[in-house]
Design an enzyme around this catalytic site. Structure first.
Site, PDB file in Angstrom:
ATOM      1  N   ASP A 157      35.055  43.633  36.769  1.00 36.07           N
ATOM      2  CA  ASP A 157      33.805  45.282  37.537  1.00 36.07           C
ATOM      3  C   ASP A 157      32.826  43.698  37.903  1.00 36.07           C
ATOM      4  OD1 ASP A 157      32.241  46.226  37.799  1.00 36.07           O
ATOM      5  OD2 ASP A 157      32.294  47.139  36.083  1.00 36.07           O
ATOM      6  N   ASN A 179      36.042  40.832  46.901  1.00 36.69           N
ATOM      7  CA  ASN A 179      36.867  42.064  46.703  1.00 36.69           C
ATOM      8  C   ASN A 179      37.765  43.087  47.658  1.00 36.69           C
ATOM      9  OD1 ASN A 179      35.741  44.165  45.741  1.00 36.69           O
ATOM     10  ND2 ASN A 179      36.120  43.129  43.896  1.00 36.69           N
ATOM     11  N   HIS A 205      37.167  49.768  40.127  1.00 35.14           N
ATOM     12  CA  HIS A 205      35.903  49.441  39.840  1.00 35.14           C
ATOM     13  C   HIS A 205      34.675  50.019  39.161  1.00 35.14           C
ATOM     14  CE1 HIS A 205      31.702  47.662  41.933  1.00 35.14           C
ATOM     15  NE2 HIS A 205      30.974  48.592  41.458  1.00 35.14           N
ATOM     16  N   GLU A 228       8.418  40.412  48.294  1.00 30.75           N
ATOM     17  CA  GLU A 228       8.002  40.584  46.494  1.00 30.75           C
ATOM     18  C   GLU A 228       9.013  41.027  46.243  1.00 30.75           C
ATOM     19  OE1 GLU A 228       7.586  42.493  49.834  1.00 30.75           O
ATOM     20  OE2 GLU A 228       5.250  42.187  50.226  1.00 30.75           O
ATOM     21  N   PHE A 244       2.144  46.667  46.660  1.00 28.15           N
ATOM     22  CA  PHE A 244       3.309  46.272  47.173  1.00 28.15           C
ATOM     23  C   PHE A 244       4.464  45.646  46.198  1.00 28.15           C
ATOM     24  CE2 PHE A 244       1.036  44.403  50.900  1.00 28.15           C
ATOM     25  CZ  PHE A 244       1.427  45.951  51.537  1.00 28.15           C
TER      26      PHE A 244
END
Lengths: 592, 592
Positions: free
Chosen positions: B58, B91, B168, B326, B354
């Protein structure tokens, strides 16, 4: 007000400037053909550029650094948006100094790699014709790529701080504004003065605008005659009208076996999505998890794209594969919603925890009161094995605190129906519908879809109750089970379903008292595997998370954190006794 | 447990897998020279690759799409990190299908544009030698760029779902795992079985590890003899030790004139930063705003970089210009903190608002209990002109709810000193010190730095009080002024400074009662221009924001939203009367 103050009020990222409003309200009309470029000479254009420079000297170098910019760049190139032009005000200045202090990438090469065409304007201060020529190239309908115009500019040009960082972060000041005017040959004494030549250049704008409107109206009238049905649909869409029967497309009842509420979502909305072209539905690479498709859905993608997986699309498609780009997904959804109220209702979807990646754009949608519906699945520790990185415990606090946002946790399919009904009706901002990965019990004789719109309602009344149990979402069956066990112990409990803080907060005090009955001296205990912050307003105690989650299969994780029926009943019984005996001080929230 | 379950437990993004821990605890030793590559043959390597494939099938395709990946790519290239190698498991699969459904960019070109070297491995399934050769190139000390190895792989290779999205997002299942083993010539019946050849390949690991440790210890012993002072410093840094006198570097008193608390920050820590190389301080392009520099600070940048602005740096520098990035700023800070506890204490800084962009990484730091100090300025509507995009109203709810995070709003310079003292001492996770843009009154006879560490404390006692006023941060002077006005009206008020929810929540109940005195029947009113969510635990009513802010100069904005001394005093007087007259129901929080 002076020039300097006006500059300041037009600071970067402020959203809706007068300019933006003018564009939206009149100058640009949806669907109109591009007007023939006005005949201009270089001198005129230079003058216009100067006047803009004096109005807004504060432009940003964020593109290419900030993640959301990169996400947009990558996705716009993929989509082959041939009617998109980006002007890159490449002044090489940030707050901290020259850009090369922190960014030395080859911007053109990066942008080209993402599928854009690049045009350089090497002298953005003087080469006005070059800028205009590049913009005109962007209007070519035969283009196959978005266009990036890399304009080398000098920030604060004409002032003593030209090309310096201080021109970006702070107002230029009177002297520098005067210096700029002097360089341009303008009157240095006058402030907020628009020279006659500039006024003259713009004086035909009202007439041109009227002409565009007339052309558009004529075209639409002609179209309406030739294609009356399509024209009707078009007008209804532009008026933000859904089919009258949209609400009846929601099933009136649901299967009674345990169902993941992410699957309930699909049962509730797939008919509406299939029938109403108003909805543009997308996901950040979680199609198999979010259940937001409908039979024969079409993908929004360039028609000539032939993906390896064979999933072809077109620009008529209404299902958007945003990729692993949560932030720009929410930002694009805002744009779709801002186009015209309810003409497009954008749906985004991903795991609830990943809405932290999208949060800055979700917030901008809330600030602008944009009608976007965010579908957040895997919304509890019940999501299981993926562990604390995927298990929200604190994120609900953000969305419950966010103004205009309605964060709703429906407790079964019936409440999912209520959540969507409310979300589709609500015009004050975005909605987030927060659902479960795992199958949850249905409470068919208890839940009421119309209760959702009030934020909270009585699920099970008990006149002689000594405690009210509150819960929401994936865990709504917990208090029902706990109440049964408590009842066997002689502790009478009533149960409240509480899917949305904001909606309940907005109810009249009488209704709030009727639901909670705390004013009758009945304490309330909330059961929710998020941290307690925010629930203290509505409850006197809580069975909540005190830290992050854990990687365990769903069936073990509730047990691991003490959310068992017997365990919770024991704790709550103890609390009720303490409360009765006066051991709980006034206003003291107890974490059980 | 089966292979399949183990795959699942090793799902993407889960952070601390057994692998990670093994690497940190033993196999890799800080500062050791790279060991000579082990002699291997192709067959051995293929076997190892197979065993990894069975363990973790995975892997993610996020790089290149997710914004934070793009930020990292851009900044690592700029920094010329020649000891960084990224293996791109290309992949071409995501959850939704093939990657080209949503991403068709030229990845190599994009990466090269960001200043990386790219090596292609076209057959990642079989060309093990190619992968090893590329990795060895990454260890070349003469490199000048980071290395990107683009390995074309096939997900789930050997199984029936090879190259498909389903490999996946979901466990492969018994049959597919068996199919893979069959292709590799392994025993298909055995689960969690490591073949002898694989075991044999790894059997010298303990001995090699011991050898590395011995070599390292010998080297350090030799170094300690030759450079005793430097070795002492090195050992202290690795042990996470700060100079004994660090706390005495904080001034014992501060100027009494109004001071922005972002400037107080600098008064408190600039000596510490200058003297203690432990601190790596950075900002997301807000150096002039955050005040986190010190005299003669050196910038962290490649020594051969000659920025236009003239600000040269070196790899010895301890001040990091992260750029307008950030999210990756917080992620890199996590990495610096994770290297070894307190060996590096990273400081990040930007506007508070932010930190919503950085939030996913800030959260990962909290989850991993990493010692990072985030400096958040412009933390209130008092920030003024930049308007609601820059004015937080709901963000504090997120950080107050986040486990392990200490979000502190100090009320003047003295409290800023207390906030830093606590932050430098705290080892349980990140701290966010939230300060003001604008000058705020100093309260020299009232504030106590040691009170900050307790989360809240009594600022002004009043034995006969009928109300307790609570506030924090930039607005701490507000309740002091309101109490004075109320006193003139005969309404006796006491005042509590409340800089940190988490720290106060962790105090003993006795202390909490001593500070709030709600158990004596005295109601509490909070004054803070954030939304009220989260304060309901500690107060009965609040003067808070009910929506987003507004673009107004600082001196007008408090007035615009009703935070005037007279206005607040009037509302609070009314509330006290209602409360006394029993008009406020039990547990009912009143928004004033």
């Amino acid at each position: 007000m002076t020039d300097v103050q006006m500059q300041d009020a037009n600071g970067h990222a402020n959203g809706s400037t007068a300019y933006g409003k003018a564009a939206v309200n009149g100058l640009l009309k949806v669907g109109s053909k591009p007007a023939a470029p006005k005949q201009t000479n270089k001198e005129d254009l230079q003058l216009v550029l100067q006047s803009f420079r004096l109005l807004i000297a504060d432009l940003c170098q964020q593109f290419g650094m900030e993640g959301v910019g990169c996400e947009a760049l990558s996705y716009a190139g993929h989509l082959k948006l041939n009617n998109l032009t980006v002007i890159y005000d490449n002044n090489q200045i940030t707050c901290d100094g020259s850009v090369d202090l922190t960014n030395t990438e080859d911007v053109n090469k990066k942008v080209e790699a993402c599928g854009w065409e690049v045009i350089d304007v090497m002298d953005g201060v003087n080469d006005v014709e070059g800028i205009v020529a590049a913009l005109e190239k962007g209007r070519d309908p035969n283009r196959t790529k978005p266009l990036f115009i890399n304009v080398r500019s000098i920030i604060g040009v004409g002032s003593a701080v030209a090309g310096e960082a201080v021109s970006h972060g702070a107002p230029l000041g009177k002297d520098n504004v005067a210096a700029m005017k002097k360089v341009y040959g303008w009157d240095t004494k006058k402030v907020f003065h628009i020279p006659d030549k500039v006024k003259k250049f713009y004086e035909d704008i009202p007439a041109r605008g009227e002409k565009h409107v007339k052309e558009w109206n004529d075209l639409l009238a002609q179209y309406s005659e030739e294609y009356p049905d399509l024209a009707k649909t078009f007008k209804e869409r532009m008026a933000g009208k859904l089919p009258d029967n949209w609400a009846s497309m929601i099933p009136s009842s649901f299967p009674s076996d345990p169902t993941p509420s992410r699957k309930s979502n699909n049962m509730v909305v797939s008919n509406i999505f299939a029938e109403c072209p108003t909805f543009m539905v997308g996901t950040a690479d979680l199609t198999p998890s979010v259940n937001m498709t409908w039979p024969d859905y079409e993908i929004f993608n360039p028609p000539d794209l032939k993906p390896i997986s064979g999933k072809k699309g077109s620009y008529k498609g209404r299902y958007i594969h945003y990729g692993i780009r949560e932030h720009v997904m929410a930002a694009i959804a805002n744009g779709l919603a801002a186009y015209s109220p309810r003409t497009i209702i954008p749906i985004t979807s991903t795991f609830f925890m990943f809405y932290l990646y999208a949060a800055p754009a979700v917030r901008m949608g809330a600030l602008q009161k944009l009608k976007v519906i965010h579908v957040a699945t895997h919304d509890s520790i019940g999501a299981g094995e993926d562990g604390p990185t995927h298990q929200p415990v604190e994120l609900a606090a953000l969305y419950r605190a966010m103004p205009n946002m309605e964060y709703i946790r429906p407790g079964d399919s019936e409440e999912v129906a209520g959540a969507w009904k409310r979300a589709i009706e609500y015009d004050g901002g975005p909605t987030m519908i927060s659902v479960s990965r795992q199958a949850i019990p249905q409470l068919p004789r208890l839940t009421k879809r119309d209760g959702v719109g009030k934020g909270a309602y009585v699920l099970q009344e008990e006149q002689e109750a000594v405690v009210t149990l509150i819960s929401a979402g994936a865990e709504l069956s917990f208090p029902v089970n706990v109440a049964e066990v408590l009842s066997e112990k002689g502790v009478k409990a009533r149960v409240v379903s509480f899917p949305c803080h904001k909606l309940f907060r907005e109810q009249p005090l009488d209704y709030q008292r009727e639901v909670l009955r705390r004013n009758e001296g009945i304490p309330a205990v909330v059961i929710e595997p998020y941290v307690s912050l925010g629930w203290e307003r509505w409850a006197d105690a809580g069975v909540n998370m005190k830290g992050f989650g854990h990687s365990l299969p769903g069936k073990y994780i509730y047990q691991y954190f003490g959310f068992t029926t017997q365990g919770m009943a024991g704790k709550i019984e103890g609390f009720v006794t303490d409360f009765r005996d006066g051991k709980v001080g006034r206003g003291e929230f107890v974490e059980l």
